[in-house]
Motif scaffolding. Structure first.
Motif, PDB file in Angstrom:
ATOM      1  N   THR A  85      -2.510   3.505 -10.408  1.00 52.91           N
ATOM      2  CA  THR A  85      -1.689   4.544  -9.796  1.00 52.91           C
ATOM      3  C   THR A  85      -0.324   4.665 -10.451  1.00 52.91           C
ATOM      4  O   THR A  85       0.407   5.625 -10.190  1.00 52.91           O
ATOM      5  N   SER A  87       1.911   2.310  -9.878  1.00 54.76           N
ATOM      6  CA  SER A  87       2.764   1.532  -8.986  1.00 54.76           C
ATOM      7  C   SER A  87       2.050   0.248  -8.600  1.00 54.76           C
ATOM      8  O   SER A  87       0.903   0.293  -8.148  1.00 54.76           O
ATOM      9  N   ARG A  89       2.679  -1.733  -6.096  1.00 53.85           N
ATOM     10  CA  ARG A  89       2.430  -1.751  -4.651  1.00 53.85           C
ATOM     11  C   ARG A  89       1.198  -0.929  -4.295  1.00 53.85           C
ATOM     12  O   ARG A  89       0.339  -1.375  -3.533  1.00 53.85           O
ATOM     13  N   ASP A  90       1.104   0.279  -4.827  1.00 52.09           N
ATOM     14  CA  ASP A  90      -0.030   1.143  -4.504  1.00 52.09           C
ATOM     15  C   ASP A  90      -1.341   0.565  -5.040  1.00 52.09           C
ATOM     16  O   ASP A  90      -2.383   0.626  -4.373  1.00 52.09           O
ATOM     17  N   ASP A  91      -1.301   0.005  -6.263  1.00 48.78           N
ATOM     18  CA  ASP A  91      -2.501  -0.632  -6.816  1.00 48.78           C
ATOM     19  C   ASP A  91      -2.936  -1.814  -5.955  1.00 48.78           C
ATOM     20  O   ASP A  91      -4.131  -2.005  -5.689  1.00 48.78           O
ATOM     21  N   ALA A 149       1.500  -3.948 -14.557  1.00 45.25           N
ATOM     22  CA  ALA A 149       2.867  -3.908 -14.027  1.00 45.25           C
ATOM     23  C   ALA A 149       3.833  -4.582 -14.992  1.00 45.25           C
ATOM     24  O   ALA A 149       4.965  -4.113 -15.185  1.00 45.25           O
ATOM     25  N   ARG A 152       4.520  -2.228 -17.816  1.00 42.77           N
ATOM     26  CA  ARG A 152       5.416  -1.136 -17.432  1.00 42.77           C
ATOM     27  C   ARG A 152       6.852  -1.599 -17.233  1.00 42.77           C
ATOM     28  O   ARG A 152       7.753  -0.786 -17.033  1.00 42.77           O
ATOM     29  N   GLU A 154       7.646  -3.421 -14.636  1.00 45.15           N
ATOM     30  CA  GLU A 154       7.803  -3.536 -13.189  1.00 45.15           C
ATOM     31  C   GLU A 154       7.834  -4.996 -12.751  1.00 45.15           C
ATOM     32  O   GLU A 154       8.265  -5.308 -11.638  1.00 45.15           O
TER      33      GLU A 154
END
Length: 211
Positions: A85, A87, A89-91, A149, A152, A154
């Protein structure tokens, strides 16, 4: 030289061996698991469906539980895809929701049956749960999600730690055990991600060792 122990075949058909025969056995075992669960998985039925005999199966898997674990790994490997996604958190929430749905599905019933049947055999339990062995498709997916992540920016590379990767699913399994139900409320999944998983990731990203 043809492999001994293959079952009856049509006249003129080549005798199966090696990976071809193994694939036929696993495919038959997966079919039996899907239709009858762990209780219905017998070497006789798998041999009949695969067009071979029990000796050919026992040479590869020493017990019906070992065969069941291999067949389950085949089933779940075909079903699991990795969310992306953009993100973490969303993943993470998507993966937990999928795992929660699977646990209450026929696949979850098969997994519970295999865990119970393999209870005295740590090696088989490890195969069911070890992402490197292919036994835990969700574990491999968590590694991929956290790796993305990191790519990215993140999360820091040191956040990609086996304990961090395994924490969400371990907590979800604990919910099943303590609640005694095959599905966990979505609010609990959000808590696992927001209150435990992301703080672990951010803690290691900030340089604090979490284990």
């Amino acid at each position: 030289m043809p492999e001994a122990g293959d079952g009856p075949r049509q006249a003129g058909a080549p005798r199966r061996r090696g990976a071809v025969l193994e694939d036929a056995i696993l495919r038959a075992a997966a079919e039996v698991l899907g239709e009858s669960g762990v209780a219905g998985l017998t070497m006789d039925e798998v041999a009949r469906r695969a067009g071979t005999n029990k000796n050919a199966i026992y040479r590869r898997w020493p017990s019906r539980v070992a065969l069941g674990v291999a067949a389950y790994r085949r089933l779940t490997a075909a079903e699991t895809t990795v969310p992306d996604t953009g993100s973490l958190r969303d993943d993470a929430l998507e993966l937990l929701r999928r795992a929660n749905a699977t646990w209450s599905s026929p696949y979850g019933e098969i997994l519970r049956g295999l865990i119970a049947a393999a209870g005295g055999t740590p090696g088989l339990l490890a195969e069911l749960r070890d992402p490197e062995a292919g036994g835990d498709a969700y574990g491999a997916a968590w590694t991929a999600v956290l790796g993305r992540a990191v790519s990215r920016g993140e999360a820091a590379p040191r956040a990609l730690h086996p304990r961090v990767v395994s924490a969400p699913v371990a907590l979800l399994r604990n919910e099943y055990l303590t609640r005694g139900v095959p599905a966990v409320p979505d609010a609990v999944l959000v808590e696992i991600v927001d209150e435990v998983f992301l703080p672990l990731v951010h803690g290691r990203s900030a340089g604090r060792d979490t284990g």
